[in-house]
Design an enzyme around this catalytic site. Structure first.
Site, PDB file in Angstrom:
ATOM      1  N   GLU A 279     -23.038 -41.215 -52.903  1.00  0.00           N
ATOM      2  CA  GLU A 279     -23.975 -40.251 -52.318  1.00  0.00           C
ATOM      3  C   GLU A 279     -23.285 -39.381 -51.263  1.00  0.00           C
ATOM      4  O   GLU A 279     -23.555 -38.184 -51.154  1.00  0.00           O
ATOM      5  CB  GLU A 279     -25.177 -40.970 -51.680  1.00  0.00           C
ATOM      6  CG  GLU A 279     -26.032 -41.796 -52.640  1.00  0.00           C
ATOM      7  CD  GLU A 279     -26.886 -40.937 -53.571  1.00  0.00           C
ATOM      8  OE1 GLU A 279     -26.804 -39.704 -53.522  1.00  0.00           O
ATOM      9  OE2 GLU A 279     -27.634 -41.529 -54.377  1.00  0.00           O
TER      10      GLU A 279
ATOM     11  N   THR B 152     -22.624 -32.370 -58.770  1.00  0.00           N
ATOM     12  CA  THR B 152     -23.883 -32.952 -59.254  1.00  0.00           C
ATOM     13  C   THR B 152     -25.001 -32.857 -58.223  1.00  0.00           C
ATOM     14  O   THR B 152     -26.163 -33.095 -58.534  1.00  0.00           O
ATOM     15  CB  THR B 152     -23.682 -34.414 -59.700  1.00  0.00           C
ATOM     16  OG1 THR B 152     -24.853 -34.862 -60.383  1.00  0.00           O
ATOM     17  CG2 THR B 152     -23.393 -35.326 -58.517  1.00  0.00           C
TER      18      THR B 152
ATOM     19  N   GLU C  53     -33.631 -31.888 -62.067  1.00  0.00           N
ATOM     20  CA  GLU C  53     -32.878 -31.763 -63.321  1.00  0.00           C
ATOM     21  C   GLU C  53     -33.484 -30.767 -64.313  1.00  0.00           C
ATOM     22  O   GLU C  53     -32.748 -30.062 -65.031  1.00  0.00           O
ATOM     23  CB  GLU C  53     -32.720 -33.130 -63.998  1.00  0.00           C
ATOM     24  CG  GLU C  53     -31.793 -34.106 -63.274  1.00  0.00           C
ATOM     25  CD  GLU C  53     -32.425 -34.750 -62.047  1.00  0.00           C
ATOM     26  OE1 GLU C  53     -33.680 -34.710 -61.921  1.00  0.00           O
ATOM     27  OE2 GLU C  53     -31.679 -35.279 -61.194  1.00  0.00           O
TER      28      GLU C  53
ATOM     29  N   ASP D 170     -25.460 -41.227 -65.385  1.00  0.00           N
ATOM     30  CA  ASP D 170     -25.665 -39.800 -65.647  1.00  0.00           C
ATOM     31  C   ASP D 170     -24.537 -38.854 -65.232  1.00  0.00           C
ATOM     32  O   ASP D 170     -23.911 -38.181 -66.061  1.00  0.00           O
ATOM     33  CB  ASP D 170     -26.992 -39.328 -65.023  1.00  0.00           C
ATOM     34  CG  ASP D 170     -27.171 -39.766 -63.566  1.00  0.00           C
ATOM     35  OD1 ASP D 170     -26.299 -40.468 -63.038  1.00  0.00           O
ATOM     36  OD2 ASP D 170     -28.199 -39.398 -62.962  1.00  0.00           O
TER      37      ASP D 170
ATOM     38  N   ARG E  20     -22.971 -35.404 -51.657  1.00  0.00           N
ATOM     39  CA  ARG E  20     -23.789 -34.618 -50.717  1.00  0.00           C
ATOM     40  C   ARG E  20     -22.918 -34.037 -49.602  1.00  0.00           C
ATOM     41  O   ARG E  20     -22.830 -32.820 -49.434  1.00  0.00           O
ATOM     42  CB  ARG E  20     -24.908 -35.486 -50.117  1.00  0.00           C
ATOM     43  CG  ARG E  20     -25.854 -36.016 -51.196  1.00  0.00           C
ATOM     44  CD  ARG E  20     -27.076 -36.724 -50.633  1.00  0.00           C
ATOM     45  NE  ARG E  20     -27.708 -37.526 -51.685  1.00  0.00           N
ATOM     46  CZ  ARG E  20     -29.006 -37.744 -51.824  1.00  0.00           C
ATOM     47  NH1 ARG E  20     -29.863 -37.226 -50.997  1.00  0.00           N
ATOM     48  NH2 ARG E  20     -29.478 -38.500 -52.804  1.00  0.00           N
TER      49      ARG E  20
HETATM   50  C1  DMJ Z   1     -29.060 -35.990 -57.082  1.00  0.00           C
HETATM   51  O1  DMJ Z   1     -28.643 -36.641 -55.933  1.00  0.00           O
HETATM   52  C2  DMJ Z   1     -27.906 -35.780 -58.010  1.00  0.00           C
HETATM   53  O2  DMJ Z   1     -28.244 -34.805 -58.950  1.00  0.00           O
HETATM   54  C3  DMJ Z   1     -27.504 -37.047 -58.718  1.00  0.00           C
HETATM   55  O3  DMJ Z   1     -26.471 -36.834 -59.638  1.00  0.00           O
HETATM   56  C4  DMJ Z   1     -28.680 -37.615 -59.443  1.00  0.00           C
HETATM   57  N1  DMJ Z   1     -29.845 -37.740 -58.631  1.00  0.00           N
HETATM   58  C5  DMJ Z   1     -30.203 -36.748 -57.666  1.00  0.00           C
HETATM   59  C6  DMJ Z   1     -31.318 -35.814 -58.072  1.00  0.00           C
HETATM   60  O4  DMJ Z   1     -32.297 -36.304 -58.869  1.00  0.00           O
END
Ligand code: DMJ
Length: 601
Positions: free
Chosen positions: A203, A586, A496, A355, A207
């Site tokens: 995370e 992501t 998403e 994912d 982030r």
């Molecule tokens: C985000 O923190 C990122 O996209 C992660 O890869 C998956 N989950 C969340 C959003 O749903």
């Protein structure tokens, strides 16, 4: 369940947009829009059947054509000008700009609410207008908001977010000084991370590091590169394992780092975590920081390639339980990996445990120069082949395309998280990853991949459209009749679906994706805008509970970094963060593709 081949017939797609959904005559719809909308909302909105024994709610899914037609009515029926059907190209542009500005206003209100009630905290509690420090004082909201505020032209707000982010002191040497400085709840000044708090490597990389790398690319200011390196220095102890595969978290007691995996994982690392650091860490090294970051992240990639060379997926030596390996398909990786032995275990999906690992295959290939011999391209090609062969299913009768889970057998589960897949495939198409190439023996071509992307996005759209709140569920399960049950109805402001609409719009320029995105934006505004709050947006306990779903008083930082940013970009021109110049990590942080002159790892 029908297989892909059996149900693909009759569906078509072109680069100018999908041909699978019937459009209604929008002129006629406009005349009756207000009446229809009230009628639709009150009478026709799909009502779930409730199973009296289990409490589960089932949806008798409508055939695709009629659900889309209902969507046209719903999306165009409000009184606001932003819903009006344009009569000219000029009007159409004004509608789009109006929508874009409405999204910017949402971001501005949410950011101001954060500043007013939770300035310097990790998150805003949007309903009670309080502050929450659930990330060890590392201020993910500030980090995740910066890029969005910059892109929206909110420069004063972005500057304040930058000040808050830069004040978090991740320097490992500072951590031991934390208690004497009594900083944790102070709003201002530099402060280390909370003592003993387990900071998630994944995370924090996507982030905090992602944000700093992105702002470096947008401003060319090297202090953001230094900050990204400082955050990663904090996290680097997690890579000290026999295989180099990273652990879940790092905590500091004084200046002593302690690393562990999550209790429920039985000592294993997660594919989505250990496999979603490479974009950021390689980028940091390529942009001029020390090579150690890229090298540390690539030990995971080396392990993937070693597993492939060792005969995966058929060689049982690669599995922790060789008697019953659950993963028979090349390209679909088990969700768990043992950081001591490198052995794999568990089922596969493109949902929560895995994912973004898949997302980063194609994104690494694009960000680091689209080398045709890049192993990331080969990994991505294997994945797309396996997804189209084994994970992509169409429900019988109702024709929902979805990507399920696969272990011993196929599980007909659709997670909101997998709604990133259409966007991922579309990015691959935009960059030519699916174009025919010498020496590649792939049985799915560009048209197949485009069909899959369009169909998957249409399902994600339908899950929103068919919900009583017009907000999509977290998880649904399909049955043999093509009906689905919402098994997890929460909505945590996830991005998403709108993210995929953004990529599909950039690829097709089909206005339906903008309309679909606008429907989501308006549903968020209607149900998630914090009741009692003054501008924040809240997660929902259940998207089934119309007309007033319970708000859970939580606003995750990805609402800023992704949901609002992708919505804004959906209504912006292609020249805003063009996809041939930026790759989004992501968490939605755009990384500028480095030009010659920057050292590459
Ligand atoms: C985000 O923190 C990122 O996209 C992660 O890869 C998956 N989950 C969340 C959003 O749903």
């Amino acid at each position: 369940f029908c297989t892909l081949l059996e149900t693909r017939d009759g569906m078509s797609v072109s680069r100018n947009g999908p041909g699978i959904l019937a459009r209604v005559n929008v002129g006629a719809v406009l005349v009756a829009a207000a009446v229809y909308t009230a009628f639709f909302l009150l009478v026709l909105a799909p009502a779930p059947r409730i199973d009296r024994k289990t409490g589960a709610r089932h949806f008798d899914a409508a055939p695709m054509e009629s659900s889309d037609a209902r969507g046209e009515v719903a999306s165009r029926g409000a009184v606001s000008d932003l819903w009006a059907t344009p009569e000219s190209a000029n009007d159409a542009r004004n509608v789009t700009l109006g929508r874009r500005d409405a999204v910017r206003d949402m971001a501005l209100r949410a950011w101001r609410s954060y500043l007013t009630h939770a300035r310097g905290a990790d998150e805003l509690k949007p309903v009670s207008m309080g502050r929450r420090n659930n990330w060890g004082g590392t201020r993910p909201t500030a980090f995740d908001a910066i890029g969005t505020l910059i892109v929206m032209g909110l420069h004063d707000e972005a500057d304040e977010a930058i000040d808050l982010a830069l004040a978090v002191d991740f320097d490992p040497a500072s951590q031991g000084r934390r208690t004497s400085r009594g900083h944790h709840d102070s709003d201002d000044g530099s402060r280390p991370v909370a003592d003993g708090f387990g900071v998630s490597v994944f995370e924090t990389t996507i982030r905090h590091v992602g944000s700093m790398l992105s702002v470096f690319g947008l401003t060319n200011d090297k202090k953001f590169l230094s900050k990204a390196a400082q955050v990663l220095d904090f996290l680097m102890p997690a890579f000290e394992t026999p295989t180099g595969i990273s652990l879940h978290q790092v905590a500091y007691r004084g200046d002593r780092a302690m690393t562990t995996n999550q209790n429920w994982c039985n000592g294993k690392s997660l594919l989505a975590e250990a496999g979603t650091l490479q974009l950021e860490m390689r980028y940091l090294s390529a942009a001029g920081a020390h090579r150690k970051y890229g090298e540390a992240s690539e030990r995971f990639t080396d392990h993937l390639l070693k597993t492939l060379r060792n005969g995966w997926p058929t060689n049982r030596e690669n599995y922790e339980s060789p008697a019953a390996p659950t993963m028979p398909h090349k390209g679909l990786w088990p969700s768990f990996i043992d950081p001591k032995t490198g052995k794999w275990s568990g089922a596969a999906s493109l949902a929560s445990l895995s994912d973004s690992f898949y997302e980063y295959q194609v994104k690494q290939w694009v960000l680091f120069g689209k080398d045709p011999d890049d192993p990331q391209l080969e990994l991505y090609e294997n994945t797309v082949e396996a997804v189209l062969d084994h994970l992509l299913h169409y429900s019988p009768r109702t024709h929902y395309a979805y990507v399920g889970h696969v272990g011993i057998g196929f599980e007909p589960t659709l997670d909101h998280l997998t709604c990133f897949v259409p966007g991922m495939l579309t990015l691959g198409l935009l960059h030519g990853a699916h174009a025919p190439r010498d020496g590649r023996d792939r049985h799915w071509g560009e048209a197949d991949v485009a069909t899959a992307a369009v169909d998957l996005a249409a399902t994600c759209r339908r899950l929103y459209l068919e919900s009583p709140t017009r907000i999509g569920p977290e998880v649904v399960e399909f049955d043999a009749n093509g009906t689905y049950t919402v098994t997890n109805p929460k909505y945590i402001l996830r991005p998403e679906t709108i993210e995929s609409f953004f990529y599909l719009y950039r690829y097709t320029h089909d206005e339906r994706y903008r309309d679909w995105g606008w429907d989501i934006v308006t549903a968020i505004e209607r149900h998630c805008r914090a009741r009692g709050g003054d501008g924040g947006y809240s997660a929902l306990e259940s998207m089934l509970d119309a007309p007033t779903p319970k708000q859970t008083d939580s606003m995750e930082s990805f609402f800023f970094a992704e949901t609002l940013k992708y919505a804004y970009l959906l209504f912006s021109d292609d020249s805003v963060l063009p996809l041939d110049e930026f790759v989004f990590n992501t968490e939605g942080h755009p990384l500028r593709i480095l030009r010659p002159g920057h050292r590459r790892h």
